[in-house]
Design an enzyme around this catalytic site. Structure first.
Site, PDB file in Angstrom:
ATOM      1  N   ASP A  89      26.653  45.515  43.872  1.00  9.45           N
ATOM      2  CA  ASP A  89      25.669  45.579  42.727  1.00  9.45           C
ATOM      3  C   ASP A  89      23.538  45.613  43.402  1.00  9.45           C
ATOM      4  O   ASP A  89      23.456  45.773  44.646  1.00  9.45           O
ATOM      5  CB  ASP A  89      25.414  44.582  42.316  1.00  9.45           C
ATOM      6  CG  ASP A  89      24.829  42.999  42.720  1.00  9.45           C
ATOM      7  OD1 ASP A  89      24.422  43.352  43.719  1.00  9.45           O
ATOM      8  OD2 ASP A  89      25.559  41.944  42.377  1.00  9.45           O
ATOM      9  N   ASP A 262      35.252  42.979  39.655  1.00  6.66           N
ATOM     10  CA  ASP A 262      34.922  42.181  40.456  1.00  6.66           C
ATOM     11  C   ASP A 262      35.027  40.877  39.564  1.00  6.66           C
ATOM     12  O   ASP A 262      34.029  40.903  38.800  1.00  6.66           O
ATOM     13  CB  ASP A 262      33.876  42.732  40.842  1.00  6.66           C
ATOM     14  CG  ASP A 262      32.319  41.804  40.213  1.00  6.66           C
ATOM     15  OD1 ASP A 262      32.657  42.500  39.335  1.00  6.66           O
ATOM     16  OD2 ASP A 262      31.671  41.231  40.470  1.00  6.66           O
ATOM     17  N   CYS A 300      56.080  32.892  45.846  1.00  3.87           N
ATOM     18  CA  CYS A 300      54.205  33.637  46.946  1.00  3.87           C
ATOM     19  C   CYS A 300      54.787  34.454  48.174  1.00  3.87           C
ATOM     20  O   CYS A 300      55.806  32.713  48.308  1.00  3.87           O
ATOM     21  CB  CYS A 300      53.116  33.288  46.202  1.00  3.87           C
ATOM     22  SG  CYS A 300      52.045  33.588  46.187  1.00  3.87           S
ATOM     23  N   CYS A 302      51.710  34.404  50.811  1.00  2.14           N
ATOM     24  CA  CYS A 302      50.706  34.847  50.601  1.00  2.14           C
ATOM     25  C   CYS A 302      51.243  32.720  51.912  1.00  2.14           C
ATOM     26  O   CYS A 302      52.132  32.589  52.026  1.00  2.14           O
ATOM     27  CB  CYS A 302      49.724  33.796  50.298  1.00  2.14           C
ATOM     28  SG  CYS A 302      49.720  32.205  49.740  1.00  2.14           S
ATOM     29  N   CYS A 305      50.998  29.595  50.965  1.00  2.00           N
ATOM     30  CA  CYS A 305      52.522  29.671  50.383  1.00  2.00           C
ATOM     31  C   CYS A 305      53.825  29.723  51.251  1.00  2.00           C
ATOM     32  O   CYS A 305      54.530  28.976  51.263  1.00  2.00           O
ATOM     33  CB  CYS A 305      52.903  30.410  49.300  1.00  2.00           C
ATOM     34  SG  CYS A 305      51.684  30.012  47.488  1.00  2.00           S
ATOM     35  N   HIS A 331      45.468  32.129  49.272  1.00  5.34           N
ATOM     36  CA  HIS A 331      46.154  32.313  48.013  1.00  5.34           C
ATOM     37  C   HIS A 331      45.703  33.126  46.578  1.00  5.34           C
ATOM     38  O   HIS A 331      46.362  33.863  45.784  1.00  5.34           O
ATOM     39  CB  HIS A 331      46.491  30.808  47.139  1.00  5.34           C
ATOM     40  CG  HIS A 331      47.689  31.029  46.269  1.00  5.34           C
ATOM     41  ND1 HIS A 331      48.911  31.533  46.158  1.00  5.34           N
ATOM     42  CD2 HIS A 331      47.466  30.947  44.700  1.00  5.34           C
ATOM     43  CE1 HIS A 331      49.560  31.456  44.969  1.00  5.34           C
ATOM     44  NE2 HIS A 331      48.602  31.710  44.138  1.00  5.34           N
TER      45      HIS A 331
END
Lengths: 366, 366
Positions: A89, A262, A300, A302, A305, A331
């Site tokens: 940015d 974002d 999930c 991930c 998880c 997660h």
């Protein structure tokens, strides 16, 4: 540099080519403010999570450790060991977020450093020079991010400056291959947003952002600001709504033709013990999970998880173990990454509207 | 359960079989006080680092989240997703470390919980019951860890209690296959340590620990306490010096016939910005690393050193990003793991003394 692959209604699926690789849109970009994702998640972790873009903050990196130091160490990507695309940015958001410690002038903005109070000046030339030294793949023009509410005379005057600074930013030197995006401001005033967009598209930017949204205004006001800007931004360039990370809100913006997002939400809510799930936000610290054998989110896949129960993550959070924050951050980052992939796939399949209408209502925070 | 594979002088290389697998000794065990390694390092991370044993604290887990909750969730290993051997201490160390909030009685110790002040009682039966519910691979007897200095009458009296509690601990129910280790106390008094060791070896423990060392006494006093205990502990059982984690000190103990160690050093010094290296401890926050392109330790192949520079890790530490602590923790845990591997290999090769004499002098902390 941007290839429009498929439209489904106004929703777009595209591909943006940068120095460090291709970005598949719609995309969510993770915020690594000071060249690190909060929550002890590293750039190699992000890669493993299959995220596409890491976003860093010009103002923060300029203040510490310094853009010139990062340049010495090979640029932002080498510094943080991130081999995929990056975006910086411009510091324009800090004109808003650090309003109490800065002074605007016609040529830029003086900040009193949030670290030690020393004076920092950022204008279009300074911001672009920092971004050149950081050598991000995508640089943002220096703008004034307006607060909400903001009266019409101030918005009018500010947008004149933002347009002038956009031209100055584009004219400043860039890193090799660095893309530059313009930013549409204008507060809640549709005609000012239109004017700003129309002026910016006269300049050959590589993409266009919609700034000054998600700064405290009601959801409908936010969509109105996006709607007021989008029609005047070319479809064959990426459109980026800055600072947005709520699943349903991102889907609504994609439905209106937005490509990029974002937000600090996935990392910030993790620090507060909140998991982002398909079915809304879940406070993992709650007593009801005390003996829960299930993963943070059913279904999930991930790392969090796959390996841990809600009871364990809850215990870590209550015990103040930062592993708990790391696991929830992983997660949440994965959830947003998966969500964007599902949007891309549904656009490709022509089923985006079904996907969008299947979403849980927004839970904006923890 | 313990197989002595090779001797090199008094140094031993061995193999201890537990329910969750084989431990190659000499071994360093990482401390996950509340079922988590501090520094956002998970059990699967530890596995990737090839560490062998995770150690957890009976007192802390009893207070929060509760041993009965962990039992419900399948035991300690299932709870923290650690599939390899675990060890639980007994709470005896907290008799020392929480001296200001506890009251000793002939049958055990009352603690005022460090969390909320509520009363907690641990004696041999209670400690073993907690450890049974946690279902660790190795349980430690409940003992009194003496402070340094400690006068002779107190040490004499305390060791009588420790011996009695050791017998009571062994007689209490255990988890299936759970090994139980006795603990030699006695302060700095060689004859009391000998008496304690001789009494304990009359009981069929699976291993013997030397406790009450590294509690503030000079290094030579510590070695003297180890020397006073070792000759009376069988060579065909594992010997474990509790609370020791300085590389050179561990090597000195291995030279005296010790098999096992644990310590919070690798995680604690990481939180303070210190890297443990072959050549001593290094303060990564120091100004001299500000622009340093090198890894935290030259020649190290850990995740931190493969991916990041000293300059980046230093920046993270100064910016308060917990990723910095995680990276240094990973480095330190890996350094100790590698160090133990090198000791095992040098014993196997009959070159342990050369290895030991090649070590940097001790730097005990940051």
């Amino acid at each position: 540099m941007y290839e429009l692959l498929k439209k489904d209604g106004r929703a777009k699926r595209g591909r943006l080519t940068t120095v460090h690789g291709v970005i598949e849109t719609p995309v969510f970009m993770n915020v690594g403010t000071v060249a690190a994702i909060k929550g002890a998640v590293s750039s190699p972790d992000l890669k493993e999570l299959k995220t596409q873009v890491e976003l860093c903050n010009t103002y923060h990196l300029h203040v510490r450790p310094g853009d010139e130091l990062i340049h010495d160490l090979g640029g932002l990507q080498a510094f943080m060991s991130w081999k995929k695309p990056s975006l910086t940015d411009s510091g324009g958001f800090q004109v808003f977020s650090l309003a109490k410690m800065r002074k605007l002038t016609p040529t830029g903005c003086f900040f009193n450093s949030h670290l030690d109070g020393h004076r920092v000046f950022l204008g279009p030339a300074e911001s672009m020079e920092v971004q050149r030294l950081l050598a991000s793949d995508i640089a943002m023009v220096f703008d004034e991010c307006l607060p909400w509410p903001c009266d019409r005379p101030r918005a009018e005057k500010s947008v004149e400056t933002t347009i002038r600074w956009a031209a100055d930013s584009l004219a400043a030197p860039h890193a090799p291959g660095q893309l530059v995006f313009g930013i549409v401001q204008g507060g809640v005033y549709a005609d000012i947003r239109r004017f700003c967009a129309e002026e910016l598209v006269k300049l050959p930017f590589d993409g266009y952002a919609i700034g000054g949204v998600s700064v405290g205004e009601p959801e409908e006001t936010m969509y109105a600001a996006v709607e007021a800007s989008i029609p005047f931004l070319p479809e064959d360039k990426p459109r980026y709504v800055m600072g947005l990370g709520v699943l349903s809100q991102m889907a609504e913006c994609v439905a209106r033709g937005v490509d990029m997002f974002d937000c600090v939400i996935p990392t910030r809510v993790a620090r507060h013990g909140t998991a982002i799930t398909r079915h809304g936000n879940v406070a993992i610290k709650a007593a009801k999970w005390e003996r829960d054998h299930g993963p943070v989110e059913e279904g999930c896949t991930c790392y969090c998880c796959r390996n841990f129960t809600r009871a364990y993550v809850r215990h870590l959070l209550h015990a103040g173990e930062i592993l708990g924050v790391r696991l929830l951050t992983i997660h949440n980052v994965n959830r947003l990454c998966e969500f964007m992939r599902e949007m891309r796939e549904s656009i490709a399949a022509g089923t985006f509207d079904q996907f969008r209408h299947s979403l849980a209502p927004p839970t904006t925070n923890d």
